[in-house]
Design an enzyme around this catalytic site. Structure first.
Site, PDB file in Angstrom:
ATOM      1  CG  HIS A 109      -3.122  -0.340  -7.102  1.00 16.91           C
ATOM      2  ND1 HIS A 109      -3.568   0.295  -5.973  1.00 16.91           N
ATOM      3  CD2 HIS A 109      -3.160  -1.674  -6.816  1.00 16.91           C
ATOM      4  CE1 HIS A 109      -3.867  -0.618  -5.047  1.00 16.91           C
ATOM      5  NE2 HIS A 109      -3.621  -1.809  -5.546  1.00 16.91           N
ATOM      6  NE  ARG A 116      -4.223  -1.259  -0.195  1.00 16.08           N
ATOM      7  CZ  ARG A 116      -4.335  -2.158  -1.182  1.00 16.08           C
ATOM      8  NH1 ARG A 116      -3.336  -2.368  -2.010  1.00 16.08           N
ATOM      9  NH2 ARG A 116      -5.437  -2.855  -1.332  1.00 16.08           N
TER      10      ARG A 116
HETATM   11  P1  NDP Z   1      -1.888 -11.008   4.631  1.00 18.42           P
HETATM   12  O1  NDP Z   1      -2.825 -10.460   5.657  1.00 18.42           O
HETATM   13  O2  NDP Z   1      -1.909 -12.461   4.326  1.00 18.42           O
HETATM   14  O3  NDP Z   1      -0.385 -10.623   5.028  1.00 18.42           O
HETATM   15  C1  NDP Z   1      -0.043  -9.411   5.615  1.00 18.42           C
HETATM   16  C2  NDP Z   1       1.310  -9.559   6.254  1.00 18.42           C
HETATM   17  O4  NDP Z   1       1.668  -8.318   6.858  1.00 18.42           O
HETATM   18  C3  NDP Z   1       1.326 -10.620   7.372  1.00 18.42           C
HETATM   19  O5  NDP Z   1       2.544 -11.323   7.299  1.00 18.42           O
HETATM   20  C4  NDP Z   1       1.296  -9.772   8.637  1.00 18.42           C
HETATM   21  O6  NDP Z   1       1.904 -10.369   9.766  1.00 18.42           O
HETATM   22  C5  NDP Z   1       2.082  -8.567   8.194  1.00 18.42           C
HETATM   23  N1  NDP Z   1       1.790  -7.405   9.042  1.00 18.42           N
HETATM   24  C6  NDP Z   1       0.624  -6.737   9.185  1.00 18.42           C
HETATM   25  N2  NDP Z   1       0.765  -5.732  10.062  1.00 18.42           N
HETATM   26  C7  NDP Z   1       2.047  -5.767  10.484  1.00 18.42           C
HETATM   27  C8  NDP Z   1       2.798  -5.002  11.411  1.00 18.42           C
HETATM   28  N3  NDP Z   1       2.261  -3.991  12.075  1.00 18.42           N
HETATM   29  N4  NDP Z   1       4.092  -5.330  11.593  1.00 18.42           N
HETATM   30  C9  NDP Z   1       4.658  -6.369  10.930  1.00 18.42           C
HETATM   31  N5  NDP Z   1       4.005  -7.140  10.039  1.00 18.42           N
HETATM   32  C10 NDP Z   1       2.709  -6.839   9.828  1.00 18.42           C
HETATM   33  O7  NDP Z   1      -2.140 -10.157   3.320  1.00 18.42           O
HETATM   34  P2  NDP Z   1      -1.875 -10.585   1.786  1.00 18.42           P
HETATM   35  O8  NDP Z   1      -0.573 -11.272   1.687  1.00 18.42           O
HETATM   36  O9  NDP Z   1      -3.067 -11.244   1.238  1.00 18.42           O
HETATM   37  O10 NDP Z   1      -1.788  -9.137   1.098  1.00 18.42           O
HETATM   38  C11 NDP Z   1      -0.745  -8.263   1.422  1.00 18.42           C
HETATM   39  C12 NDP Z   1      -1.006  -6.899   0.855  1.00 18.42           C
HETATM   40  O11 NDP Z   1      -0.776  -6.892  -0.543  1.00 18.42           O
HETATM   41  C13 NDP Z   1      -2.460  -6.390   0.958  1.00 18.42           C
HETATM   42  O12 NDP Z   1      -2.756  -5.892   2.223  1.00 18.42           O
HETATM   43  C14 NDP Z   1      -2.477  -5.313  -0.069  1.00 18.42           C
HETATM   44  O13 NDP Z   1      -2.062  -4.124   0.568  1.00 18.42           O
HETATM   45  C15 NDP Z   1      -1.415  -5.745  -1.065  1.00 18.42           C
HETATM   46  N6  NDP Z   1      -1.987  -6.068  -2.382  1.00 18.42           N
HETATM   47  C16 NDP Z   1      -1.595  -5.293  -3.440  1.00 18.42           C
HETATM   48  C17 NDP Z   1      -2.056  -5.530  -4.701  1.00 18.42           C
HETATM   49  C18 NDP Z   1      -1.557  -4.738  -5.860  1.00 18.42           C
HETATM   50  O14 NDP Z   1      -2.095  -4.863  -6.947  1.00 18.42           O
HETATM   51  N7  NDP Z   1      -0.536  -3.924  -5.664  1.00 18.42           N
HETATM   52  C19 NDP Z   1      -3.042  -6.608  -4.952  1.00 18.42           C
HETATM   53  C20 NDP Z   1      -3.343  -7.408  -3.800  1.00 18.42           C
HETATM   54  C21 NDP Z   1      -2.841  -7.128  -2.556  1.00 18.42           C
HETATM   55  P3  NDP Z   1       1.298 -11.733  10.400  1.00 18.42           P
HETATM   56  O15 NDP Z   1       1.667 -12.816   9.430  1.00 18.42           O
HETATM   57  O16 NDP Z   1       2.026 -11.862  11.678  1.00 18.42           O
HETATM   58  O17 NDP Z   1      -0.184 -11.532  10.538  1.00 18.42           O
END
Ligand code: NDP
Length: 317
Positions: free
Chosen positions: A280, A232
């Site tokens: 995006h 993001r």
């Molecule tokens: P997930 O929820 O599976 O993964 C998110 C990861 O971020 C997890 O490993 C989580 O940790 C970690 N995380 C969240 N908050 C924190 C924090 N405060 N500190 C450290 N680590 C943190 O999401 P997805 O993999 O499905 O998607 C990831 C992102 O990809 C989406 O949120 C979106 O923003 C982006 N995206 C972008 C697209 C694009 O076209 N550019 C398309 C699709 C998605 P934990 O494992 O411990 O929960």
């Protein structure tokens, strides 16, 4: 297996996309009626599911028999900003195999572009200049760090590993992933960053992740590191990144997401020689694949199973 039934109202891709959504759902949940958001013949009391992108605030609260809110994309910011949203309703994030695959492909493309300095090749061609430079490194010498190594990050890690990159990952909770040196929590962020030749951000947008890549954190990367942002736009303080690129602290960046989208024409980022901007588009899934993912998740919810891609209101992602 209990197939979802009832009525699903869809607001994603406009009225023109409704037939494609209907065809997708017909294949995976033939008893589910699918109607468009602007279909005035729909009685609000009949609506059981919504599949939405940027619904008008206030509208969802009017569906008294709603069971699940489905986002038509991975983020849910566009849904949870509605203060009238009923707090008990499950919100499903859209994560399909296709999204993970395409995002993984994008991350590999970005990492290889940084490794081989692809912008230099494009610039040479634009000037019809033969520029046979030798790459100083291979993937085997470089470590890619995935910040936010969740569902998509783990697919990207497997693909990057196949290319030969060394891998690190950072998440909120401690976990172990084969072939990935793992870090977790704020206390380990500096150690994680200090080892990343190429940093890939895949964090969701939450109060904790907003502005996380600022001047201080960018300085913790090795000098000349590459930065890829496909998570993001809010994660990176853009003026801090520009300053780091200008000073050489950051060698190159590939950016797919921005705090303001579309990226304004006057943004200096567009013209920065060491930056690749994309619109995006890193993760993509067809409507058919998204219908399949929604049906699979609704079936799991019906069976009372844990659904991995449910938005957690406390965690914020
Ligand atoms: P997930 O929820 O599976 O993964 C998110 C990861 O971020 C997890 O490993 C989580 O940790 C970690 N995380 C969240 N908050 C924190 C924090 N405060 N500190 C450290 N680590 C943190 O999401 P997805 O993999 O499905 O998607 C990831 C992102 O990809 C989406 O949120 C979106 O923003 C982006 N995206 C972008 C697209 C694009 O076209 N550019 C398309 C699709 C998605 P934990 O494992 O411990 O929960």
């Amino acid at each position: 297996m209990t197939k979802p039934r009832g009525l699903l109202l869809v607001k994603s891709g406009g009225d023109g996309a409704v037939p494609e959504w209907q065809a997708g759902f017909r294949e995976f949940a033939p008893e589910l009626l699918v109607r468009g958001w602007n279909d005035t013949s729909v009685d609000p009391g009949d609506v059981n599911y919504v599949l939405v992108w940027e619904p008008e605030p206030g509208r969802i609260a009017g569906y008294r028999n709603l069971r699940v809110i489905c986002s038509s994309a991975a983020g849910v910011e566009h849904i949870v900003r509605d203060p009238t949203l009923p707090p008990h309703l499950p919100i499903l994030r859209m994560v399909s195999q296709e999204t993970s695959q395409t995002l993984g492909e994008y991350v590999c493309l970005a990492a290889l572009s940084i490794l081989r300095d692809f912008p230099r090749m494009i610039a040479a061609q634009a000037e019809r200049r033969w520029d046979p430079y030798e790459p100083p490194h291979t993937a085997l010498d470089k470590r890619v760090g995935i910040m936010g190594i969740g569902t998509i990050g783990q697919v990207a890690a497997r693909m990057l590993g196949g290319l030969g990159f060394k891998l690190s990952g950072w998440a909120r909770t401690r976990k172990s992933i084969d072939g990935v040196t793992m870090f977790s929590g704020d206390d380990e962020l500096e150690s994680f960053l200090s080892g990343c030749d190429i940093l890939v951000n895949l964090l969701p947008d939450t109060p904790e992740t907003r502005g996380i890549l600022d001047v201080r954190r960018l300085a913790q990367l090795p000098h000349g590191a590459g930065v890829v942002n496909a998570g993001r736009g809010t994660a990176i303080i853009l003026p801090d990144l520009v300053a780091a690129l200008d000073s050489g602290q950051i060698g190159a960046a590939v950016l797919d997401v921005f705090e303001q989208e579309p990226l304004p024409a006057e943004s200096p980022i567009w013209r920065h020689p060491n930056v690749t901007v994309t619109a995006h588009l890193a993760g993509y899934a067809s409507r058919r694949a998204r219908a399949a993912a929604v049906v699979a998740a609704l079936e799991a919810l019906e069976r009372g199973e844990t659904v991995r891609h449910l938005y957690d209101r406390v965690r914020g992602y």
